[in-house]
Design a protein around this motif. Sequence first.
Motif, mmCIF file in Angstrom:
data_model
loop_
_atom_site.group_PDB
_atom_site.id
_atom_site.type_symbol
_atom_site.label_atom_id
_atom_site.label_comp_id
_atom_site.label_asym_id
_atom_site.label_seq_id
_atom_site.Cartn_x
_atom_site.Cartn_y
_atom_site.Cartn_z
ATOM 1 N N ALA A 33 0.849 -1.180 0.000
ATOM 2 C CA ALA A 33 0.000 0.000 0.000
ATOM 3 C C ALA A 33 0.889 1.236 0.000
ATOM 4 C CB ALA A 33 -0.909 0.015 1.229
ATOM 5 N N PRO A 34 0.350 2.402 -0.358
ATOM 6 C CA PRO A 34 1.157 3.627 -0.333
ATOM 7 C C PRO A 34 1.712 3.901 1.064
ATOM 8 C CG PRO A 34 -0.854 3.981 -1.595
ATOM 9 C CD PRO A 34 -0.997 2.642 -0.933
ATOM 10 N N PRO A 35 3.029 4.037 1.208
ATOM 11 C CA PRO A 35 3.643 4.231 2.520
ATOM 12 C C PRO A 35 3.783 5.715 2.865
ATOM 13 C CG PRO A 35 5.351 3.975 0.906
ATOM 14 C CD PRO A 35 4.041 3.900 0.150
ATOM 15 N N GLU A 36 4.107 5.993 4.118
ATOM 16 C CA GLU A 36 4.635 7.305 4.476
ATOM 17 C C GLU A 36 5.981 7.411 3.771
ATOM 18 O OE1 GLU A 36 6.192 10.626 5.499
ATOM 19 O OE2 GLU A 36 4.140 10.303 6.247
ATOM 20 N N ILE A 37 6.131 8.404 2.901
ATOM 21 C CA ILE A 37 7.294 8.415 2.014
ATOM 22 C C ILE A 37 8.619 8.559 2.756
ATOM 23 C CG2 ILE A 37 5.969 9.252 0.045
ATOM 24 C CD1 ILE A 37 7.294 12.022 0.564
ATOM 25 N N THR A 38 8.585 9.067 3.980
ATOM 26 C CA THR A 38 9.814 9.242 4.752
ATOM 27 C C THR A 38 10.091 8.065 5.681
ATOM 28 O OG1 THR A 38 8.668 10.428 6.524
ATOM 29 C CG2 THR A 38 9.529 11.751 4.708
ATOM 30 N N SER A 39 9.334 6.991 5.565
ATOM 31 C CA SER A 39 9.393 5.899 6.538
ATOM 32 C C SER A 39 10.714 5.143 6.541
ATOM 33 C CB SER A 39 8.242 4.912 6.300
ATOM 34 O OG SER A 39 8.310 4.366 4.989
ATOM 35 N N GLU A 40 11.504 5.274 5.478
ATOM 36 C CA GLU A 40 12.774 4.549 5.421
ATOM 37 C C GLU A 40 13.973 5.484 5.352
ATOM 38 O OE1 GLU A 40 12.734 1.491 2.472
ATOM 39 O OE2 GLU A 40 10.727 0.791 3.024
ATOM 40 N N GLU A 41 13.767 6.732 5.718
ATOM 41 C CA GLU A 41 14.862 7.695 5.706
ATOM 42 C C GLU A 41 15.921 7.352 6.736
ATOM 43 O OE1 GLU A 41 13.405 11.625 6.340
ATOM 44 O OE2 GLU A 41 13.105 12.007 4.219
ATOM 45 N N GLU A 42 17.168 7.683 6.398
ATOM 46 C CA GLU A 42 18.257 7.613 7.353
ATOM 47 C C GLU A 42 18.595 9.037 7.787
ATOM 48 O OE1 GLU A 42 21.528 5.527 5.675
ATOM 49 O OE2 GLU A 42 20.353 3.746 5.173
ATOM 50 N N GLU A 43 19.183 9.144 8.950
ATOM 51 C CA GLU A 43 19.506 10.469 9.483
ATOM 52 C C GLU A 43 20.397 11.241 8.516
ATOM 53 O OE1 GLU A 43 21.428 12.528 13.502
ATOM 54 O OE2 GLU A 43 21.267 10.345 13.337
ATOM 55 N N GLY A 44 20.001 12.479 8.249
ATOM 56 C CA GLY A 44 20.805 13.336 7.393
ATOM 57 C C GLY A 44 20.492 13.238 5.919
ATOM 58 N N HIS A 46 17.246 12.498 2.780
ATOM 59 C CA HIS A 46 15.816 12.420 2.475
ATOM 60 C C HIS A 46 15.647 11.475 1.281
ATOM 61 C CE1 HIS A 46 14.742 15.468 5.354
ATOM 62 N NE2 HIS A 46 15.634 16.296 4.850
ATOM 63 N N ASP A 47 15.573 10.194 1.583
ATOM 64 C CA ASP A 47 15.362 9.166 0.578
ATOM 65 C C ASP A 47 13.930 8.676 0.701
ATOM 66 O OD1 ASP A 47 18.000 9.425 -0.213
ATOM 67 O OD2 ASP A 47 18.708 7.911 1.195
ATOM 68 N N LEU A 48 13.143 8.891 -0.338
ATOM 69 C CA LEU A 48 11.701 8.713 -0.280
ATOM 70 C C LEU A 48 11.265 7.449 -0.998
ATOM 71 C CD1 LEU A 48 10.867 12.437 -1.126
ATOM 72 C CD2 LEU A 48 11.433 11.430 1.096
ATOM 73 N N LEU A 184 9.114 2.206 -5.581
ATOM 74 C CA LEU A 184 9.715 3.290 -6.345
ATOM 75 C C LEU A 184 10.402 4.207 -5.340
ATOM 76 C CD1 LEU A 184 10.151 5.114 -8.850
ATOM 77 C CD2 LEU A 184 7.899 6.108 -8.368
ATOM 78 N N GLU A 185 11.696 4.430 -5.508
ATOM 79 C CA GLU A 185 12.453 5.248 -4.570
ATOM 80 C C GLU A 185 13.019 6.479 -5.269
ATOM 81 O OE1 GLU A 185 14.022 1.343 -2.040
ATOM 82 O OE2 GLU A 185 15.469 2.710 -2.983
ATOM 83 N N VAL A 186 12.901 7.617 -4.611
ATOM 84 C CA VAL A 186 13.508 8.871 -5.062
ATOM 85 C C VAL A 186 14.552 9.234 -4.014
ATOM 86 C CG1 VAL A 186 13.149 11.292 -5.631
ATOM 87 C CG2 VAL A 186 11.401 9.593 -6.243
ATOM 88 N N ARG A 187 15.812 9.037 -4.340
ATOM 89 C CA ARG A 187 16.895 9.238 -3.373
ATOM 90 C C ARG A 187 17.744 10.438 -3.773
ATOM 91 N NH1 ARG A 187 18.593 4.994 -0.003
ATOM 92 N NH2 ARG A 187 17.154 3.225 0.031
ATOM 93 N N GLU A 188 18.107 11.234 -2.790
ATOM 94 C CA GLU A 188 18.924 12.400 -3.100
ATOM 95 C C GLU A 188 20.386 12.022 -3.247
ATOM 96 O OE1 GLU A 188 19.235 15.492 -0.241
ATOM 97 O OE2 GLU A 188 19.199 14.151 1.483
#
Length: 204
Positions: A33-44, A46-48, A184-188
Amino acid sequence: MGIFAFLFGGCGKQSKSPPQPTAQIHVSKPLTAPPEITSEEEEGSHDLVFYIQEHKRLLDGSQSIRGSGTHKGRPLGLEIVLGASWKAGSLGKNIPLVTYRGIVTYRSTGEEGDAFVQVLDELYGAKVSPKAMSRETQFSGISLEGDPRDLAKGPVKIKLFFESGGQDDYAELFTNIELAAHRLEVREKDEEYRTPVVKALQAH
């Protein structure tokens, strides 16, 4: 090793070592299901992460991937289109990695697309204050893992380059696609590209 640092720097931020052979690629936890897009972020960083709700091949041979997610209960979405033509190449005879070069386009999905670029601006602290997402933004892409011509083969990781406009507009980011896991991941790439990325994606 310089070319590896250029291509892979910031990708996932979990390892500084060269990419592993395809057989050893880590398979992520599937989304249902659609997740909270920040649910897998690491400190410092913003990988969505977004849920892939649709994948289809268009008449011109390109592929459309529609992703959806939420942020603090707000629905977000975007469409990513992989161009029909990908040119295979390599980084050198001593580097066992096949790369593919092509065009990747980020497209708006309407209100959810507008919400995506507005939330991105907020998370990045870019203070661009976009009112809407551009109908489409084109990037040059080079694959770091997998084959973007056939997403069914396994996970695909692509480094994107926004090269339109002046020097201050140049930006890089990563897009990862894992059809089997609906991910689908959008990583900085780097903090310095946060503002240019938002500017590239906003409607003008």
